[in-house]
Design an enzyme around this catalytic site. Structure first.
Site, PDB file in Angstrom:
ATOM      1  N   ILE A  98     -15.252   9.041  -2.069  1.00 28.08           N
ATOM      2  CA  ILE A  98     -15.462   8.031  -2.139  1.00 28.08           C
ATOM      3  C   ILE A  98     -13.827   7.190  -2.424  1.00 28.08           C
ATOM      4  O   ILE A  98     -12.899   7.859  -3.129  1.00 28.08           O
ATOM      5  CB  ILE A  98     -16.087   7.550  -2.947  1.00 28.08           C
ATOM      6  N   GLY A 106     -22.422   3.934  -6.502  1.00 27.69           N
ATOM      7  CA  GLY A 106     -23.217   4.362  -6.705  1.00 27.69           C
ATOM      8  C   GLY A 106     -23.273   5.040  -4.850  1.00 27.69           C
ATOM      9  O   GLY A 106     -24.581   5.190  -4.115  1.00 27.69           O
ATOM     10  N   TYR A 142     -22.503  15.982 -10.031  1.00 25.76           N
ATOM     11  CA  TYR A 142     -23.792  16.995  -9.357  1.00 25.76           C
ATOM     12  C   TYR A 142     -24.287  17.456 -10.226  1.00 25.76           C
ATOM     13  O   TYR A 142     -25.693  17.283  -9.461  1.00 25.76           O
ATOM     14  CB  TYR A 142     -22.950  18.269  -8.668  1.00 25.76           C
TER      15      TYR A 142
HETATM   16  C1  LIG Z   1     -17.526  12.639  -7.176  1.00 27.03           C
HETATM   17  C2  LIG Z   1     -17.666  11.115  -6.815  1.00 27.03           C
HETATM   18  C3  LIG Z   1     -17.491  11.340  -4.936  1.00 27.03           C
HETATM   19  C4  LIG Z   1     -18.949  10.178  -6.904  1.00 27.03           C
HETATM   20  O1  LIG Z   1     -19.450   9.135  -6.219  1.00 27.03           O
HETATM   21  P1  LIG Z   1     -18.972   7.751  -6.180  1.00 27.03           P
HETATM   22  O2  LIG Z   1     -19.402   7.200  -5.600  1.00 27.03           O
HETATM   23  O3  LIG Z   1     -18.185   7.430  -7.113  1.00 27.03           O
HETATM   24  O4  LIG Z   1     -20.456   8.207  -7.689  1.00 27.03           O
HETATM   25  P2  LIG Z   1     -21.680   6.847  -8.036  1.00 27.03           P
HETATM   26  O5  LIG Z   1     -21.088   5.641  -8.309  1.00 27.03           O
HETATM   27  O6  LIG Z   1     -22.883   7.116  -6.655  1.00 27.03           O
HETATM   28  O7  LIG Z   1     -22.704   7.692  -9.094  1.00 27.03           O
HETATM   29  C5  LIG Z   1     -23.883   8.196  -9.194  1.00 27.03           C
HETATM   30  C6  LIG Z   1     -23.593   8.917 -10.915  1.00 27.03           C
HETATM   31  O8  LIG Z   1     -22.877   9.591 -11.103  1.00 27.03           O
HETATM   32  C7  LIG Z   1     -22.496  10.159 -12.106  1.00 27.03           C
HETATM   33  N1  LIG Z   1     -20.603   9.659 -11.628  1.00 27.03           N
HETATM   34  C8  LIG Z   1     -20.223   9.407 -11.045  1.00 27.03           C
HETATM   35  N2  LIG Z   1     -18.790   9.328 -11.075  1.00 27.03           N
HETATM   36  C9  LIG Z   1     -18.655  10.329 -12.454  1.00 27.03           C
HETATM   37  C10 LIG Z   1     -17.163  10.137 -13.368  1.00 27.03           C
HETATM   38  N3  LIG Z   1     -15.747   9.751 -12.197  1.00 27.03           N
HETATM   39  N4  LIG Z   1     -17.763  10.999 -14.309  1.00 27.03           N
HETATM   40  C11 LIG Z   1     -19.197  10.623 -14.123  1.00 27.03           C
HETATM   41  N5  LIG Z   1     -19.902  10.762 -14.378  1.00 27.03           N
HETATM   42  C12 LIG Z   1     -19.939  10.208 -12.601  1.00 27.03           C
HETATM   43  C13 LIG Z   1     -22.257   9.451 -13.200  1.00 27.03           C
HETATM   44  O9  LIG Z   1     -23.743   9.110 -13.527  1.00 27.03           O
HETATM   45  C14 LIG Z   1     -22.577   8.216 -12.139  1.00 27.03           C
HETATM   46  O10 LIG Z   1     -24.052   7.479 -12.579  1.00 27.03           O
HETATM   47  P3  LIG Z   1     -23.586   6.322 -13.374  1.00 27.03           P
HETATM   48  O11 LIG Z   1     -22.160   5.395 -12.891  1.00 27.03           O
HETATM   49  O12 LIG Z   1     -25.443   5.317 -13.500  1.00 27.03           O
HETATM   50  O13 LIG Z   1     -23.373   6.195 -14.844  1.00 27.03           O
HETATM   51  C15 LIG Z   1     -16.093   9.931  -6.273  1.00 27.03           C
HETATM   52  O14 LIG Z   1     -16.701   9.483  -7.114  1.00 27.03           O
HETATM   53  C16 LIG Z   1     -15.717  11.010  -5.426  1.00 27.03           C
HETATM   54  O15 LIG Z   1     -15.284  10.659  -4.058  1.00 27.03           O
HETATM   55  N6  LIG Z   1     -14.103  11.705  -6.351  1.00 27.03           N
HETATM   56  C17 LIG Z   1     -12.968  11.512  -6.065  1.00 27.03           C
HETATM   57  C18 LIG Z   1     -13.228  13.087  -5.048  1.00 27.03           C
HETATM   58  C19 LIG Z   1     -13.692  14.035  -5.323  1.00 27.03           C
HETATM   59  O16 LIG Z   1     -13.355  14.941  -6.331  1.00 27.03           O
HETATM   60  N7  LIG Z   1     -14.872  14.633  -5.124  1.00 27.03           N
HETATM   61  C20 LIG Z   1     -15.754  15.924  -4.279  1.00 27.03           C
HETATM   62  C21 LIG Z   1     -14.884  16.956  -4.381  1.00 27.03           C
HETATM   63  S1  LIG Z   1     -15.981  18.568  -4.424  1.00 27.03           S
END
Ligand SMILES: CC(C)(COP(=O)(O)OP(=O)(O)OC[C@H]1O[C@@H](n2cnc3c(N)ncnc32)[C@H](O)[C@@H]1OP(=O)(O)O)[C@@H](O)C(=O)NCCC(=O)NCCS
Length: 172
Positions: A98, A106, A142
């Site tokens: 993202i 979300g 995750y």
């Molecule tokens: C990891 C990633 C895919 C999560 O997607 P997102 O849209 O940011 O996450 P969501 O809003 O769906 O989060 C759902 C829940 O996950 C947890 N979460 C998400 N990001 C988090 C973070 N940075 N730190 C801690 N908890 C996290 C939280 O509990 C969150 O719920 P909340 O916001 O109500 O507290 C996104 O942050 C991302 O793309 N990160 C950079 C790339 C990456 O690391 N990809 C994975 C490679 S394996």
């Protein structure tokens, strides 16, 4: 909020390349040398490589949009497209990214739900993925969903060998 998703095709290659490089760089630049990061970007996201992956019949790429803006991507692999021999009962999430300004809205959860729907459509029993042991945000994300660590494998960022945790979740 308005969220939508589209499946990528060959025409999406330039945008796929752009968003892949942007999100991978943003995620890993602070913890890796510029040389290793650049070597990985060139190997993984060159046009020829992405074209091959887009054409693979057991891989699917998706874009997610937030209020009509491109906000992230998902890549899933099945069967022989998986990067480890996990069997035909499994679906791999190879990439879930993202863009930084759209995180914590979300959308990551939305893409996981999409991967689960694809897996169920293909009668898969579990999702799995590899995540860098130092990517604490993603590991937290995750775990919250219910993924558990089942192993580890090596990942090469340029010439640096890194450890990826393998995490899985069974589908109901
Ligand atoms: C990891 C990633 C895919 C999560 O997607 P997102 O849209 O940011 O996450 P969501 O809003 O769906 O989060 C759902 C829940 O996950 C947890 N979460 C998400 N990001 C988090 C973070 N940075 N730190 C801690 N908890 C996290 C939280 O509990 C969150 O719920 P909340 O916001 O109500 O507290 C996104 O942050 C991302 O793309 N990160 C950079 C790339 C990456 O690391 N990809 C994975 C490679 S394996």
């Amino acid at each position: 909020m308005t969220v939508s998703i589209t499946k990528c095709s060959r025409e999406d290659l330039p945008r796929l390349r752009e968003i892949s490089i942007e999100t991978f760089t943003d995620t890993f630049k602070d913890q890796n040398s510029p040389e290793n990061l650049m070597a990985y970007l060139e190997k993984a996201f060159n046009e020829e490589q992405l074209e091959k992956e887009l054409a693979h019949s057991s891989s699917e790429f998706y874009f997610v949009y937030f209020q009509d803006e491109l906000a992230g991507l998902l890549k899933v692999n099945m069967n022989d497209a998986q990067t480890e021999p996990m069997g035909d009962d499994s679906l791999e999430i190879e990439r879930i990214y993202i863009r930084s300004q759209f995180q914590r809205k979300g959308l990551g959860q939305y893409l996981i739900n999409q991967a689960m729907d694809i897996a169920k459509t293909h009668n898969k029993k579990r999702l799995w993925l590899g995540v860098w042991e130092k990517n604490e945000n993603a590991i937290h994300f995750y775990k919250k969903i219910g993924f558990v660590q089942t192993g580890a494998h090596s990942f090469y960022m340029g010439d640096e060998e890194q450890t990826d945790f393998i995490m899985q979740i069974a589908l109901a």
